[in-house]
Design an enzyme around this catalytic site. Sequence first.
Site, short mmCIF file in Angstrom:
data_model
loop_
_atom_site.label_atom_id
_atom_site.label_comp_id
_atom_site.label_asym_id
_atom_site.label_seq_id
_atom_site.Cartn_x
_atom_site.Cartn_y
_atom_site.Cartn_z
CE1 TYR A 1 -10.80 5.46 2.53
CE2 TYR A 1 -10.25 6.48 4.63
CZ TYR A 1 -11.15 6.27 3.60
OH TYR A 1 -12.38 6.87 3.62
NE ARG B 1 -2.22 -5.56 -4.55
CZ ARG B 1 -3.32 -6.28 -4.67
NH1 ARG B 1 -4.40 -5.93 -3.98
NH2 ARG B 1 -3.37 -7.33 -5.45
CE LYS C 1 6.28 -7.18 -2.79
NZ LYS C 1 5.10 -7.89 -2.22
CB ILE D 1 8.54 -10.17 -2.10
CG1 ILE D 1 9.71 -10.07 -1.11
CG2 ILE D 1 7.27 -10.63 -1.38
CD1 ILE D 1 9.47 -9.14 0.05
CB THR E 1 -0.45 -7.95 -1.20
OG1 THR E 1 0.10 -6.72 -0.73
CG2 THR E 1 -1.67 -7.65 -2.04
CB THR E 2 0.20 -13.06 -2.15
OG1 THR E 2 0.81 -12.16 -3.08
CG2 THR E 2 -0.27 -14.30 -2.90
CE1 TYR F 1 4.49 -4.32 -1.81
CE2 TYR F 1 3.20 -5.08 0.05
CZ TYR F 1 3.41 -5.03 -1.31
OH TYR F 1 2.57 -5.69 -2.17
#
Length: 293
Positions: free
Chosen positions: A106, A137, A162, A204, A43-44, A132
Amino acid sequence: MFSGSIPALATPFRDGAFDEAAFRRFVDWQIDNGSSGLVPCGTTGESATLDNDEHHRIIRACAEQAAGRVPVIAGAGSNDTQTALWHIKEAQVAGADAVLLVAPYYNRPSQAGLLAHYSYLAERSELPIMLYNVPGRTVTDILPETVIELHRRFPGKIVSIKDASGDLSRVVTHRMGAGPDFNQISGDDPLALAGYILGQRGCISVTANVAPKLCAEFHAAALAGAWDTARALNEKLYPLHRSMFADASPAPAKYALSRLHDWFGPDVRLPLVNCSEAAKAAVDAALEGLGLV
């Protein structure tokens, strides 16, 4: 299997394109400052706005530059199962050690859909898989019973999670259902200390992009059970943790990196925009408080 301070690497851009030279320099800086693993294309790393060629090139550059010094856990998730499989195969060819697979976003699959999605990928992946879960999000939430069932079906393949749900009770539920050898990693810097107590083994991290040495020291203390030291370091880092989300991430992290290094640019890709002045002030105060600038 995975532990300690694991930055979710920011992706540097120059003139809108992936800046590979800066990224390779960034990988070296992270390893030299004690990071115990690396996550490209998370993501980052702005994976949502990378094209597929960039995505695979970044994983390859990370694995090549790390050269086996620390494990590389490549972001390979997608809301399309076939695209996720493609990313997994490319990560394997690139030399990654494991893959990080975000819950499909989505589409909003059911828990049965999540079991089918991850089972399909586990049956075809030669790399270990870290789930994850970040429902804030993705909207999709990998519930504990699904995590436990996936580990039961694929104990040597689905080996880790994660968790960025913010629900620390899940650490206990996962541990009791999947066993203490199931590797649990935090996805929230401010919750990492509490996570260690409950059974997580690292984080993470967004903050580790900016302060890898301090983050590595914090995680080493927590892993060793040196709680007074870990608590003191956690409180020292806390203003920086908060500042990393003073604006849409990773804009604050990239702004901070641009203040620390003249070779790392602050730019993010649309629909994200660079840090607001208020967010810059928060980051500046945190960096100054830690003596990093």
